[in-house]
Design a protein around this motif. Structure first.
Motif, PDB file in Angstrom:
ATOM      1  N   LYS A 137       0.965  -1.205  -0.050  1.00 31.16           N
ATOM      2  CA  LYS A 137      -0.077  -0.016   0.040  1.00 31.16           C
ATOM      3  C   LYS A 137       0.996   1.318   0.033  1.00 31.16           C
ATOM      4  CE  LYS A 137      -3.704  -2.607   0.533  1.00 31.16           C
ATOM      5  NZ  LYS A 137      -3.022  -3.902   0.897  1.00 31.16           N
ATOM      6  N   LYS A 138       2.282   0.927  -0.171  1.00 27.57           N
ATOM      7  CA  LYS A 138       3.163   2.244  -0.194  1.00 27.57           C
ATOM      8  C   LYS A 138       4.362   1.611  -1.116  1.00 27.57           C
ATOM      9  CE  LYS A 138       5.416   1.226   4.024  1.00 27.57           C
ATOM     10  NZ  LYS A 138       5.490   1.780   5.410  1.00 27.57           N
ATOM     11  N   ASN A 139       5.002   2.723  -1.642  1.00 28.48           N
ATOM     12  CA  ASN A 139       6.349   2.480  -2.333  1.00 28.48           C
ATOM     13  C   ASN A 139       7.457   1.919  -1.404  1.00 28.48           C
ATOM     14  OD1 ASN A 139       8.482   2.146  -4.038  1.00 28.48           O
ATOM     15  ND2 ASN A 139       7.911   3.769  -5.248  1.00 28.48           N
ATOM     16  N   LEU A 140       7.951   0.942  -1.515  1.00 32.21           N
ATOM     17  CA  LEU A 140       9.029   0.336  -0.587  1.00 32.21           C
ATOM     18  C   LEU A 140      10.385   0.632  -0.992  1.00 32.21           C
ATOM     19  CD1 LEU A 140       7.834  -3.072   0.415  1.00 32.21           C
ATOM     20  CD2 LEU A 140       7.678  -1.168   1.949  1.00 32.21           C
ATOM     21  N   GLY A 141      10.471   1.463  -2.069  1.00 27.96           N
ATOM     22  CA  GLY A 141      11.937   2.074  -2.571  1.00 27.96           C
ATOM     23  C   GLY A 141      11.803   1.626  -4.245  1.00 27.96           C
ATOM     24  N   THR A 142      10.957   1.183  -4.808  1.00 31.21           N
ATOM     25  CA  THR A 142      10.964   1.126  -6.215  1.00 31.21           C
ATOM     26  C   THR A 142      10.932   2.353  -7.052  1.00 31.21           C
ATOM     27  OG1 THR A 142       9.755  -0.917  -6.152  1.00 31.21           O
ATOM     28  CG2 THR A 142       9.630  -0.021  -8.185  1.00 31.21           C
ATOM     29  N   THR A 143      12.049   2.262  -8.067  1.00 31.10           N
ATOM     30  CA  THR A 143      12.167   3.507  -8.951  1.00 31.10           C
ATOM     31  C   THR A 143      12.009   2.960 -10.354  1.00 31.10           C
ATOM     32  OG1 THR A 143      14.550   3.176  -8.773  1.00 31.10           O
ATOM     33  CG2 THR A 143      13.583   4.750  -7.312  1.00 31.10           C
ATOM     34  N   ILE A 144      11.623   3.910 -11.333  1.00 33.84           N
ATOM     35  CA  ILE A 144      11.312   3.339 -12.788  1.00 33.84           C
ATOM     36  C   ILE A 144      12.889   3.230 -13.275  1.00 33.84           C
ATOM     37  CG2 ILE A 144      11.826   5.667 -13.589  1.00 33.84           C
ATOM     38  CD1 ILE A 144       9.203   5.257 -15.339  1.00 33.84           C
ATOM     39  N   ASP A 145      13.984   3.294 -12.515  1.00 36.77           N
ATOM     40  CA  ASP A 145      15.439   2.863 -13.272  1.00 36.77           C
ATOM     41  C   ASP A 145      15.672   1.573 -12.969  1.00 36.77           C
ATOM     42  OD1 ASP A 145      16.070   3.579 -10.726  1.00 36.77           O
ATOM     43  OD2 ASP A 145      17.548   4.911 -11.339  1.00 36.77           O
ATOM     44  N   MET A 146      15.024   0.840 -12.322  1.00 31.81           N
ATOM     45  CA  MET A 146      15.155  -0.838 -11.711  1.00 31.81           C
ATOM     46  C   MET A 146      15.064  -1.629 -12.963  1.00 31.81           C
ATOM     47  SD  MET A 146      13.564  -1.284  -7.967  1.00 31.81           S
ATOM     48  CE  MET A 146      14.387  -0.808  -6.763  1.00 31.81           C
ATOM     49  N   ALA A 147      14.737  -1.118 -14.062  1.00 35.60           N
ATOM     50  CA  ALA A 147      14.497  -2.104 -15.140  1.00 35.60           C
ATOM     51  C   ALA A 147      14.387  -1.278 -16.243  1.00 35.60           C
ATOM     52  CB  ALA A 147      13.647  -3.412 -14.849  1.00 35.60           C
ATOM     53  N   ASP A 148      13.933  -1.853 -17.553  1.00 33.01           N
ATOM     54  CA  ASP A 148      13.792  -1.463 -18.806  1.00 33.01           C
ATOM     55  C   ASP A 148      12.212  -1.132 -18.535  1.00 33.01           C
ATOM     56  OD1 ASP A 148      16.212  -1.305 -19.814  1.00 33.01           O
ATOM     57  OD2 ASP A 148      15.853  -3.126 -21.108  1.00 33.01           O
ATOM     58  N   TYR A 149      11.502  -1.851 -17.868  1.00 33.73           N
ATOM     59  CA  TYR A 149       9.958  -1.788 -17.654  1.00 33.73           C
ATOM     60  C   TYR A 149       9.792  -2.105 -16.244  1.00 33.73           C
ATOM     61  CZ  TYR A 149       5.097  -2.085 -19.069  1.00 33.73           C
ATOM     62  OH  TYR A 149       3.725  -1.620 -19.430  1.00 33.73           O
ATOM     63  N   VAL A 150       8.809  -1.037 -15.470  1.00 31.81           N
ATOM     64  CA  VAL A 150       8.906  -1.481 -14.003  1.00 31.81           C
ATOM     65  C   VAL A 150       7.392  -1.333 -13.948  1.00 31.81           C
ATOM     66  CG1 VAL A 150       9.175  -0.475 -11.905  1.00 31.81           C
ATOM     67  CG2 VAL A 150      10.920  -0.346 -13.689  1.00 31.81           C
ATOM     68  N   ILE A 151       6.791  -2.319 -13.208  1.00 29.57           N
ATOM     69  CA  ILE A 151       5.298  -2.435 -12.891  1.00 29.57           C
ATOM     70  C   ILE A 151       5.136  -2.150 -11.302  1.00 29.57           C
ATOM     71  CG2 ILE A 151       3.347  -3.669 -13.043  1.00 29.57           C
ATOM     72  CD1 ILE A 151       4.428  -5.029 -15.554  1.00 29.57           C
ATOM     73  N   GLY A 152       4.104  -1.505 -11.014  1.00 33.29           N
ATOM     74  CA  GLY A 152       3.774  -1.422  -9.368  1.00 33.29           C
ATOM     75  C   GLY A 152       2.416  -2.120  -9.395  1.00 33.29           C
ATOM     76  N   LEU A 153       2.301  -2.892  -8.296  1.00 31.86           N
ATOM     77  CA  LEU A 153       0.720  -3.307  -8.124  1.00 31.86           C
ATOM     78  C   LEU A 153       0.168  -2.732  -6.898  1.00 31.86           C
ATOM     79  CD1 LEU A 153       1.370  -7.238  -8.241  1.00 31.86           C
ATOM     80  CD2 LEU A 153       1.118  -5.461 -10.203  1.00 31.86           C
ATOM     81  N   ALA A 206      -2.588 -10.876 -12.021  1.00 34.15           N
ATOM     82  CA  ALA A 206      -1.685 -11.789 -12.880  1.00 34.15           C
ATOM     83  C   ALA A 206      -1.950 -11.304 -14.449  1.00 34.15           C
ATOM     84  CB  ALA A 206      -1.644 -13.181 -12.493  1.00 34.15           C
ATOM     85  N   GLY A 207      -3.102 -11.601 -14.680  1.00 28.31           N
ATOM     86  CA  GLY A 207      -3.474 -11.173 -16.131  1.00 28.31           C
ATOM     87  C   GLY A 207      -3.062  -9.755 -16.652  1.00 28.31           C
ATOM     88  N   GLY A 208      -3.331  -8.849 -15.506  1.00 25.84           N
ATOM     89  CA  GLY A 208      -2.796  -7.432 -15.950  1.00 25.84           C
ATOM     90  C   GLY A 208      -1.550  -7.373 -16.115  1.00 25.84           C
ATOM     91  N   VAL A 209      -0.676  -7.884 -15.127  1.00 29.71           N
ATOM     92  CA  VAL A 209       0.801  -7.829 -15.362  1.00 29.71           C
ATOM     93  C   VAL A 209       1.213  -8.613 -16.698  1.00 29.71           C
ATOM     94  CG1 VAL A 209       3.071  -8.636 -14.427  1.00 29.71           C
ATOM     95  CG2 VAL A 209       1.187  -7.829 -13.124  1.00 29.71           C
ATOM     96  N   LEU A 210       0.709  -9.594 -17.126  1.00 31.44           N
ATOM     97  CA  LEU A 210       1.130 -10.370 -18.412  1.00 31.44           C
ATOM     98  C   LEU A 210       0.887  -9.379 -19.438  1.00 31.44           C
ATOM     99  CD1 LEU A 210       2.273 -12.771 -19.781  1.00 31.44           C
ATOM    100  CD2 LEU A 210       0.132 -13.833 -19.795  1.00 31.44           C
ATOM    101  N   ARG A 211      -0.292  -9.001 -19.391  1.00 29.62           N
ATOM    102  CA  ARG A 211      -0.699  -8.127 -20.402  1.00 29.62           C
ATOM    103  C   ARG A 211       0.019  -6.865 -20.643  1.00 29.62           C
ATOM    104  NH1 ARG A 211      -5.516  -8.293 -19.173  1.00 29.62           N
ATOM    105  NH2 ARG A 211      -5.668  -6.138 -17.905  1.00 29.62           N
ATOM    106  N   ALA A 212       0.495  -6.279 -19.633  1.00 28.63           N
ATOM    107  CA  ALA A 212       1.282  -4.959 -19.397  1.00 28.63           C
ATOM    108  C   ALA A 212       2.777  -5.481 -20.157  1.00 28.63           C
ATOM    109  CB  ALA A 212       1.423  -4.594 -18.209  1.00 28.63           C
ATOM    110  N   ILE A 213       3.181  -6.545 -19.763  1.00 26.11           N
ATOM    111  CA  ILE A 213       4.548  -7.017 -20.208  1.00 26.11           C
ATOM    112  C   ILE A 213       4.278  -7.277 -21.945  1.00 26.11           C
ATOM    113  CG2 ILE A 213       6.127  -9.018 -20.159  1.00 26.11           C
ATOM    114  CD1 ILE A 213       5.746  -8.856 -17.182  1.00 26.11           C
ATOM    115  N   CYS A 214       3.327  -8.021 -22.271  1.00 29.29           N
ATOM    116  CA  CYS A 214       3.068  -8.201 -23.603  1.00 29.29           C
ATOM    117  C   CYS A 214       3.125  -7.082 -24.554  1.00 29.29           C
ATOM    118  CB  CYS A 214       1.999  -9.265 -23.857  1.00 29.29           C
ATOM    119  SG  CYS A 214       2.067 -10.752 -23.264  1.00 29.29           S
ATOM    120  N   ILE A 215       2.206  -6.047 -23.969  1.00 25.85           N
ATOM    121  CA  ILE A 215       2.214  -4.635 -24.792  1.00 25.85           C
ATOM    122  C   ILE A 215       3.603  -3.973 -25.024  1.00 25.85           C
ATOM    123  CG2 ILE A 215       1.271  -2.345 -24.510  1.00 25.85           C
ATOM    124  CD1 ILE A 215      -1.161  -3.838 -23.212  1.00 25.85           C
ATOM    125  N   TYR A 216       4.321  -4.171 -23.835  1.00 18.40           N
ATOM    126  CA  TYR A 216       5.649  -3.523 -23.868  1.00 18.40           C
ATOM    127  C   TYR A 216       6.563  -4.281 -24.750  1.00 18.40           C
ATOM    128  CZ  TYR A 216      10.376  -2.657 -22.598  1.00 18.40           C
ATOM    129  OH  TYR A 216      11.864  -2.508 -22.564  1.00 18.40           O
TER     130      TYR A 216
END
Length: 281
Positions: free
Chosen positions: A114-130, A260-270
């Motif tokens: 329910k909060k960001n524990l330290g994830t930043t957009i430069d951790m990977a080419d594509y970053v997803i938050g749930l 999980a379906g949302g994550v997979l769909r986002a990765i496939c779109i990327y």
């Protein structure tokens, strides 16, 4: 093309995503804390941190202590890394350096904190938050909605997920009543077990010497691991009022599958965007 995805968190909701990506051919490395506190332990890969290995719906997860061990796991099991055993991966894997040791193209924060524990957009080419705590386009590329309802599992490309209300989703007509929290701080001692049928008022656990009672009739869907210290008001158990749903205690939930379906769909779109030359989206 790199097929490795790093996922922060191995709880029951994260496990839905981990399982989905693994079955779709991605190499998944999970970052977890030394003593996870998932209550739906029968469907959480985080249990590998205690037992060395665990299995959910026929898929195994194995604890590793060095990133170099991950490659040997990927073809058969999920690799669950003890993020607290490495100097670079401090408290709850907050440091970006913790993920740089393994080449990967995507990072998914599935801690559901329910909060960001330290994830930043430069951790990977594509970053997803749930869920809540992330802003699409700022600290992550996209956010996946985790609140039950019409928008569950949807991809958010601008802004944030629905804010945390602190009220559990309604199941069988019950919301906050079905989730049990500790009334005091102490060491948790479980008495009932996942899958047990309980009646309102049944003794299901103790925190130190303070009794914990079932809040309604139903199936004990989740309960904290025995022996863990807990603070006051900590989530320690979950009851499903639908007696016919007992077997679902041991399978990935509909909510976890939708996310999980949302994550997979986002990765496939990327990935499709990369193939078409569109780059980061």
């Amino acid at each position: 093309m790199n097929k490795t995805i790093i996922i922060r968190g191995g709880g029951d909701l994260a496990t839905g995503t981990i399982s989905c990506l693994h079955q779709c051919g991605y190499q998944v490395l999970v970052l977890e804390i030394a003593k996870p506190t998932a209550i739906r332990r029968s469907v959480a890969f985080s249990e590998a941190m205690y037992d060395g290995e665990t299995e959910v719906e026929g898929i195994k997860a194995r604890k590793i202590t060095q990133f170099s061990e991950a490659e040997a796991c990927w073809h058969q099991v999920i690799a669950v890394f003890d993020a607290e055993e490495q100097e670079a991966a401090v408290e709850e894997a907050k440091k970006a350096e913790a993920v740089k040791a393994v080449p990967h193209f995507a990072f998914v924060d599935a801690a559901i904190a329910k909060k960001n524990l330290g994830t930043t957009i430069d951790m990977a080419d594509y970053v997803i938050g749930l869920g809540p705590g992330f802003t699409a386009g700022v600290d992550v590329d996209v956010v996946i909605e985790t609140k039950r309802g019409h928008r569950l599992g949807r991809i958010i490309r601008e802004g944030q997920a629905i804010a945390n209300t602190g009220i559990p989703g309604i199941i069988g007509g019950y919301g906050k009543e079905r989730v049990i929290h500790s009334e005091n701080a102490g060491v948790f001692h479980g008495i009932a077990h996942i899958g047990d049928l309980v009646k309102k008022g049944d003794l299901i656990a103790k925190v130190d010497d303070a009794p914990v009672y079932a809040t309604l009739d139903g199936v004990l869907r989740g309960i904290l691991r025995d022996g863990l210290p807990v603070p006051e008001h900590f989530k320690i158990a979950d009851i499903d009022p639908r007696l016919s749903e007992r077997e679902n205690c041991f399978t990935i939930s509909d909510k976890a599958s939708a996310i999980a379906g949302g994550v997979l769909r986002a990765i496939c779109i990327y990935e499709n965007g990369l193939r078409s030359g569109e780059g980061r989206k």
